[in-house]
Motif scaffolding. Structure first.
Motif, PDB file in Angstrom:
ATOM      1  N   LEU A  27      -6.470  -5.201   4.721  1.00 48.92           N
ATOM      2  CA  LEU A  27      -5.195  -4.346   5.014  1.00 48.92           C
ATOM      3  C   LEU A  27      -5.922  -3.008   5.829  1.00 48.92           C
ATOM      4  O   LEU A  27      -5.000  -2.461   6.608  1.00 48.92           O
ATOM      5  CB  LEU A  27      -4.635  -4.131   3.534  1.00 48.92           C
ATOM      6  CG  LEU A  27      -3.649  -5.086   3.066  1.00 48.92           C
ATOM      7  CD1 LEU A  27      -3.712  -4.628   1.433  1.00 48.92           C
ATOM      8  CD2 LEU A  27      -2.537  -5.634   3.865  1.00 48.92           C
ATOM      9  N   GLU A  28      -6.837  -2.570   5.412  1.00 49.37           N
ATOM     10  CA  GLU A  28      -7.414  -1.369   6.044  1.00 49.37           C
ATOM     11  C   GLU A  28      -7.747  -1.485   7.589  1.00 49.37           C
ATOM     12  O   GLU A  28      -7.662  -0.429   8.427  1.00 49.37           O
ATOM     13  CB  GLU A  28      -8.401  -0.597   5.095  1.00 49.37           C
ATOM     14  CG  GLU A  28      -7.954  -0.047   4.087  1.00 49.37           C
ATOM     15  CD  GLU A  28      -9.141   0.052   3.056  1.00 49.37           C
ATOM     16  OE1 GLU A  28     -10.387  -0.128   3.248  1.00 49.37           O
ATOM     17  OE2 GLU A  28      -8.676   0.976   1.803  1.00 49.37           O
ATOM     18  N   GLU A  29      -8.491  -2.878   7.618  1.00 48.52           N
ATOM     19  CA  GLU A  29      -8.907  -2.998   9.084  1.00 48.52           C
ATOM     20  C   GLU A  29      -8.757  -4.422   9.515  1.00 48.52           C
ATOM     21  O   GLU A  29      -9.556  -5.272   9.410  1.00 48.52           O
ATOM     22  CB  GLU A  29     -10.568  -2.926   8.950  1.00 48.52           C
ATOM     23  CG  GLU A  29     -11.017  -1.435   8.660  1.00 48.52           C
ATOM     24  CD  GLU A  29     -12.498  -1.436   8.623  1.00 48.52           C
ATOM     25  OE1 GLU A  29     -13.106  -2.513   9.183  1.00 48.52           O
ATOM     26  OE2 GLU A  29     -13.012  -0.437   8.222  1.00 48.52           O
TER      27      GLU A  29
ATOM     28  N   THR B  72      -2.327   1.370  -3.248  1.00 41.96           N
ATOM     29  CA  THR B  72      -3.073   1.219  -2.251  1.00 41.96           C
ATOM     30  C   THR B  72      -2.726   0.079  -1.306  1.00 41.96           C
ATOM     31  O   THR B  72      -2.989  -0.058  -0.290  1.00 41.96           O
ATOM     32  CB  THR B  72      -4.408   1.215  -2.718  1.00 41.96           C
ATOM     33  OG1 THR B  72      -4.923   0.398  -3.803  1.00 41.96           O
ATOM     34  CG2 THR B  72      -4.911   2.576  -3.179  1.00 41.96           C
ATOM     35  N   VAL B  73      -2.238  -1.077  -2.032  1.00 38.71           N
ATOM     36  CA  VAL B  73      -1.640  -2.245  -1.246  1.00 38.71           C
ATOM     37  C   VAL B  73      -0.238  -2.022  -0.598  1.00 38.71           C
ATOM     38  O   VAL B  73      -0.078  -2.338   0.514  1.00 38.71           O
ATOM     39  CB  VAL B  73      -1.671  -3.503  -2.079  1.00 38.71           C
ATOM     40  CG1 VAL B  73      -0.878  -4.797  -1.494  1.00 38.71           C
ATOM     41  CG2 VAL B  73      -3.234  -3.816  -2.748  1.00 38.71           C
TER      42      VAL B  73
ATOM     43  N   LEU C  37       3.151 -10.379   1.981  1.00 44.82           N
ATOM     44  CA  LEU C  37       3.342 -10.514   0.575  1.00 44.82           C
ATOM     45  C   LEU C  37       4.776 -10.620   0.218  1.00 44.82           C
ATOM     46  O   LEU C  37       5.571  -9.504   0.486  1.00 44.82           O
ATOM     47  CB  LEU C  37       2.616  -9.399   0.071  1.00 44.82           C
ATOM     48  CG  LEU C  37       1.072  -8.899   0.431  1.00 44.82           C
ATOM     49  CD1 LEU C  37       0.788  -7.511  -0.306  1.00 44.82           C
ATOM     50  CD2 LEU C  37       0.080  -9.934  -0.069  1.00 44.82           C
ATOM     51  N   VAL C  38       5.007 -11.704  -0.611  1.00 42.66           N
ATOM     52  CA  VAL C  38       6.264 -11.989  -0.972  1.00 42.66           C
ATOM     53  C   VAL C  38       6.270 -11.663  -2.347  1.00 42.66           C
ATOM     54  O   VAL C  38       5.432 -12.065  -3.252  1.00 42.66           O
ATOM     55  CB  VAL C  38       6.729 -13.289  -0.812  1.00 42.66           C
ATOM     56  CG1 VAL C  38       8.203 -13.738  -1.522  1.00 42.66           C
ATOM     57  CG2 VAL C  38       6.630 -13.623   0.813  1.00 42.66           C
ATOM     58  N   ALA C  39       7.321 -10.816  -3.103  1.00 35.53           N
ATOM     59  CA  ALA C  39       7.031 -10.478  -4.510  1.00 35.53           C
ATOM     60  C   ALA C  39       8.487 -10.073  -4.872  1.00 35.53           C
ATOM     61  O   ALA C  39       9.376  -9.696  -4.293  1.00 35.53           O
ATOM     62  CB  ALA C  39       6.230  -9.201  -4.756  1.00 35.53           C
ATOM     63  N   GLY C  40       8.640 -10.133  -6.484  1.00 28.66           N
ATOM     64  CA  GLY C  40      10.028  -9.824  -7.015  1.00 28.66           C
ATOM     65  C   GLY C  40       9.901  -8.252  -7.073  1.00 28.66           C
ATOM     66  O   GLY C  40      11.082  -7.859  -7.139  1.00 28.66           O
TER      67      GLY C  40
END
Length: 332
Positions: A129-131, A151-152, A140-143
């Motif tokens: 995610l950083e680089e 940090t994500v 990302l699929v989330a409820g």
């Protein structure tokens, strides 16, 4: 690809993709079954499509994306029977997404249940995610955000999906050949989730569990202790064949919650249009007229406590026995 609901959100996303490159990472948030994963698939098809008006749905790239066979689309799904997605799954994916795309201009990495990523797995994902490689689009699929590291989430462009209009869900079920009565009930039970509504009517076992749970629930108020314990045993025996040991008990509790919530709504003079179990209105009216709002409220509190016990891994038999004894006092 037709995706019901959240059209304004997808229109904004479509316009953004038309005028600028995609962000390296997205977080699609919202209730289960409202089109988040379908939108991730649509987005992959949109950016990999070779047709004149992407996504065309007809070119080889679109067909591969929709069939799950495109070499530039990597999906990480929870393995059946496992509660989480671990660090080994993420490390394997990191190696794969570093490679240049095979056919399209991008490589997609889609996590269908990102909230199930362990803390270690999320930490391993941070470096990417950083680089991120210039060709990578991570979704990302989330409820919800609670299970994800700040940090994500802070490194993702967040899109929030909402419930779909209940009538639109019912109309969609009618188009699938579902009877009007069952379509109306399923749409209300799903709380505006087309995916959950289709799951309910598409699997006879889930609908049968609902019917049995409500039959048993309707006989609980005013029952004797031995009768309440028999109902508890019958509720524990309700199964759909799910590999998740908590899934069926969760469905049972969901049905009990909707039943006593409907009764409370009627007992205080609420609008019948707000009810979920509209196919059992006569029985609900009898329960509402013979029970005080206070006793129905206690029933709902007892069901919420049962949910809490379930999450704390209390034995199902003990949980249901205690709950049914409390529900037998409704109306007293």
């Amino acid at each position: 690809m037709h995706i019901l609901g959240n059209q304004a959100l997808r229109s904004r996303l479509q316009e953004a993709l038309r005028t600028s490159p995609p962000a390296p990472a997205y977080l699609f948030l919202g209730p289960r079954g409202v089109g988040k994963a379908l939108t991730a698939t649509w987005m992959a098809a949109r950016l990999l499509c070779s047709g004149p008006e992407p996504p065309c749905g007809l070119c080889p790239a679109c067909r591969k994306v929709h069939s799950g066979n495109h070499p530039d689309v990597l999906r990480i799904d929870r393995v059946e029977g496992k509660a989480s997605v671990g660090i080994d799954d993420v490390r394997e994916g990191i190696s794969a997404v570093q490679l240049r795309p095979y056919e399209g201009g991008y490589r997609f990495w889609i996590f269908s249940e990102a909230e199930r990523l362990t803390g270690e797995a999320q930490s391993a994902l941070l470096k990417t995610l950083e680089e991120p490689p210039g060709h990578l689009v991570l979704i990302l699929v989330a409820g919800g955000e609670d299970a994800l590291l700040p940090t994500v989430t802070s490194r993702c462009r967040i899109l929030r999906f909402g419930p779909v209009d209940v009538q639109a869900v019912a109309d969609s079920l009618l188009e699938h050949g579902v009877s009007p009565e069952r379509a109306a009930v399923a749409a209300r039970i799903s709380s505006g989730s087309p995916g959950l509504a289709l799951e309910l009517v598409g699997t006879g076992e889930i609908w049968d569990l609902r019917e049995s749970a409500l039959d048993l629930a309707s006989g609980l108020p005013g029952s004797q202790t031995w009768q309440a314990l028999e109902v508890a045993a019958s509720l524990e025996a309700l199964k759909t064949g799910s590999s998740d040991p908590k899934a069926d008990l969760t469905r049972v509790l969901d049905n009990l919650m909707s039943w006593f919530r409907d009764a409370l709504c009627l007992s205080v003079g609420g609008d019948e249009g707000l009810l979920v179990n509209v196919d059992r209105l006569d029985t609900l009216r009898v329960l509402a007229s013979s029970s005080s709002p206070r006793s129905l409220d206690r029933a709902l509190q007892a069901i919420l406590e049962a949910f809490d016990h379930l999450h704390r891994n209390v034995q199902p038999r003990f949980l249901l026995q205690r709950l049914c004894l409390e529900l037998s006092r409704v109306g007293a």
